[in-house]
Design a protein around this motif. Structure first.
Motif, PDB file in Angstrom:
ATOM      1  N   ILE A  15       0.827  -1.199   0.000  1.00 53.36           N
ATOM      2  CA  ILE A  15       0.000   0.000   0.000  1.00 53.36           C
ATOM      3  C   ILE A  15       0.863   1.251   0.000  1.00 53.36           C
ATOM      4  O   ILE A  15       0.585   2.209  -0.703  1.00 53.36           O
ATOM      5  CB  ILE A  15      -0.947   0.000   1.227  1.00 53.36           C
ATOM      6  CG1 ILE A  15      -1.893  -1.193   1.153  1.00 53.36           C
ATOM      7  CG2 ILE A  15      -1.711   1.315   1.333  1.00 53.36           C
ATOM      8  CD1 ILE A  15      -2.704  -1.423   2.421  1.00 53.36           C
ATOM      9  N   SER A  74       0.751   7.307   7.026  1.00 54.57           N
ATOM     10  CA  SER A  74       0.355   6.072   7.706  1.00 54.57           C
ATOM     11  C   SER A  74       0.272   6.253   9.219  1.00 54.57           C
ATOM     12  O   SER A  74      -0.331   5.436   9.905  1.00 54.57           O
ATOM     13  CB  SER A  74       1.292   4.918   7.350  1.00 54.57           C
ATOM     14  OG  SER A  74       2.578   5.126   7.880  1.00 54.57           O
ATOM     15  N   THR A 122      -4.363  -4.219   7.574  1.00 60.98           N
ATOM     16  CA  THR A 122      -3.004  -3.954   7.097  1.00 60.98           C
ATOM     17  C   THR A 122      -1.983  -4.505   8.085  1.00 60.98           C
ATOM     18  O   THR A 122      -2.309  -4.830   9.222  1.00 60.98           O
ATOM     19  CB  THR A 122      -2.713  -2.442   6.925  1.00 60.98           C
ATOM     20  OG1 THR A 122      -2.665  -1.818   8.204  1.00 60.98           O
ATOM     21  CG2 THR A 122      -3.730  -1.771   6.030  1.00 60.98           C
ATOM     22  N   LEU A 182       3.940  -0.853   4.297  1.00 62.51           N
ATOM     23  CA  LEU A 182       2.571  -1.125   4.705  1.00 62.51           C
ATOM     24  C   LEU A 182       1.935  -2.009   3.643  1.00 62.51           C
ATOM     25  O   LEU A 182       1.976  -1.675   2.457  1.00 62.51           O
ATOM     26  CB  LEU A 182       1.798   0.189   4.835  1.00 62.51           C
ATOM     27  CG  LEU A 182       0.351   0.087   5.297  1.00 62.51           C
ATOM     28  CD1 LEU A 182       0.289  -0.280   6.782  1.00 62.51           C
ATOM     29  CD2 LEU A 182      -0.383   1.397   5.040  1.00 62.51           C
ATOM     30  N   ALA A 211      -1.433  -4.861   2.572  1.00 65.15           N
ATOM     31  CA  ALA A 211      -2.796  -5.311   2.856  1.00 65.15           C
ATOM     32  C   ALA A 211      -2.724  -6.728   3.414  1.00 65.15           C
ATOM     33  O   ALA A 211      -2.182  -7.623   2.770  1.00 65.15           O
ATOM     34  CB  ALA A 211      -3.642  -5.274   1.592  1.00 65.15           C
ATOM     35  N   SER A 212      -3.259  -6.935   4.608  1.00 63.31           N
ATOM     36  CA  SER A 212      -3.268  -8.286   5.194  1.00 63.31           C
ATOM     37  C   SER A 212      -4.510  -9.071   4.763  1.00 63.31           C
ATOM     38  O   SER A 212      -4.574 -10.281   4.948  1.00 63.31           O
ATOM     39  CB  SER A 212      -3.171  -8.211   6.717  1.00 63.31           C
ATOM     40  OG  SER A 212      -4.215  -7.443   7.256  1.00 63.31           O
ATOM     41  N   LEU A 240      -8.404   2.011   6.497  1.00 63.35           N
ATOM     42  CA  LEU A 240      -7.247   1.170   6.785  1.00 63.35           C
ATOM     43  C   LEU A 240      -7.064   1.114   8.298  1.00 63.35           C
ATOM     44  O   LEU A 240      -7.170   2.132   8.982  1.00 63.35           O
ATOM     45  CB  LEU A 240      -5.981   1.725   6.140  1.00 63.35           C
ATOM     46  CG  LEU A 240      -5.977   1.884   4.627  1.00 63.35           C
ATOM     47  CD1 LEU A 240      -4.603   2.315   4.147  1.00 63.35           C
ATOM     48  CD2 LEU A 240      -6.417   0.627   3.924  1.00 63.35           C
ATOM     49  N   ILE A 270      -4.753  -1.027  11.646  1.00 66.61           N
ATOM     50  CA  ILE A 270      -3.601  -1.848  12.020  1.00 66.61           C
ATOM     51  C   ILE A 270      -3.723  -2.180  13.497  1.00 66.61           C
ATOM     52  O   ILE A 270      -4.343  -1.433  14.247  1.00 66.61           O
ATOM     53  CB  ILE A 270      -2.275  -1.119  11.699  1.00 66.61           C
ATOM     54  CG1 ILE A 270      -1.114  -2.102  11.717  1.00 66.61           C
ATOM     55  CG2 ILE A 270      -2.038   0.048  12.641  1.00 66.61           C
ATOM     56  CD1 ILE A 270       0.079  -1.628  10.932  1.00 66.61           C
TER      57      ILE A 270
END
Length: 140
Positions: free
Chosen positions: A38, A79, A90, A103, A105-106, A115, A117
């Motif tokens: 990302i 971010s 993420t 960073l 994308a999970s 987004l 985290i």
């Protein structure tokens, strides 16, 4: 855009918005697939417990860079406005050789989705509560 958010900054792929209830957050400006990169951004490192009072307010935006926990890292990108979730979309990869955070994308992320985290997993999977995090950052 929805009525409860106000756009602050656009990039090609990300939108920084001010959300009435959540504060600042990052919205996907396009679809991302799982494992897509990302954002890549340089980090600034400073030693743990050796920082000056001038950066005390920044410490809450930092995370441990190394497993030995000798350095904090702070990103130089937007971010820093990614909000916490215990079910994030993420993750961060540390490029320790070049001092970059990557960073990714999970999971698949749709355009318009916020987004998120997991802040607690940034520090090498430690499961700490917010009181413990404050005590680490501020030596309380």
């Amino acid at each position: 855009m929805k009525e409860n958010i106000k756009p602050l900054l656009y990039t090609q792929d990300l939108i920084l918005v001010k959300h009435i209830k959540k504060g600042n957050c990052i919205i996907a400006g396009k679809d991302f697939h799982k494992d897509d990169i990302i954002l890549e951004s340089p980090v600034i490192l400073f030693p743990v417990n050796k920082h000056s009072k001038k950066i005390d307010n920044m410490v809450r935006y930092c995370y441990y860079w190394d497993e030995e926990k000798k350095y904090y890292a702070i990103t130089t990108s937007i971010s820093v406005y990614i909000n916490h979730s215990s079910n994030p979309n993420t993750g961060i990869h540390r490029d320790t050789e070049n001092l970059f955070e990557i960073l990714f994308a999970s999971v698949d992320i749709k355009k318009g989705e916020e987004l998120t985290i997991d802040y607690l997993k940034l520090d090498f999977n430690e499961k700490l509560g917010f009181k413990e995090i404050e005590s680490i950052f501020y030596n309380i």
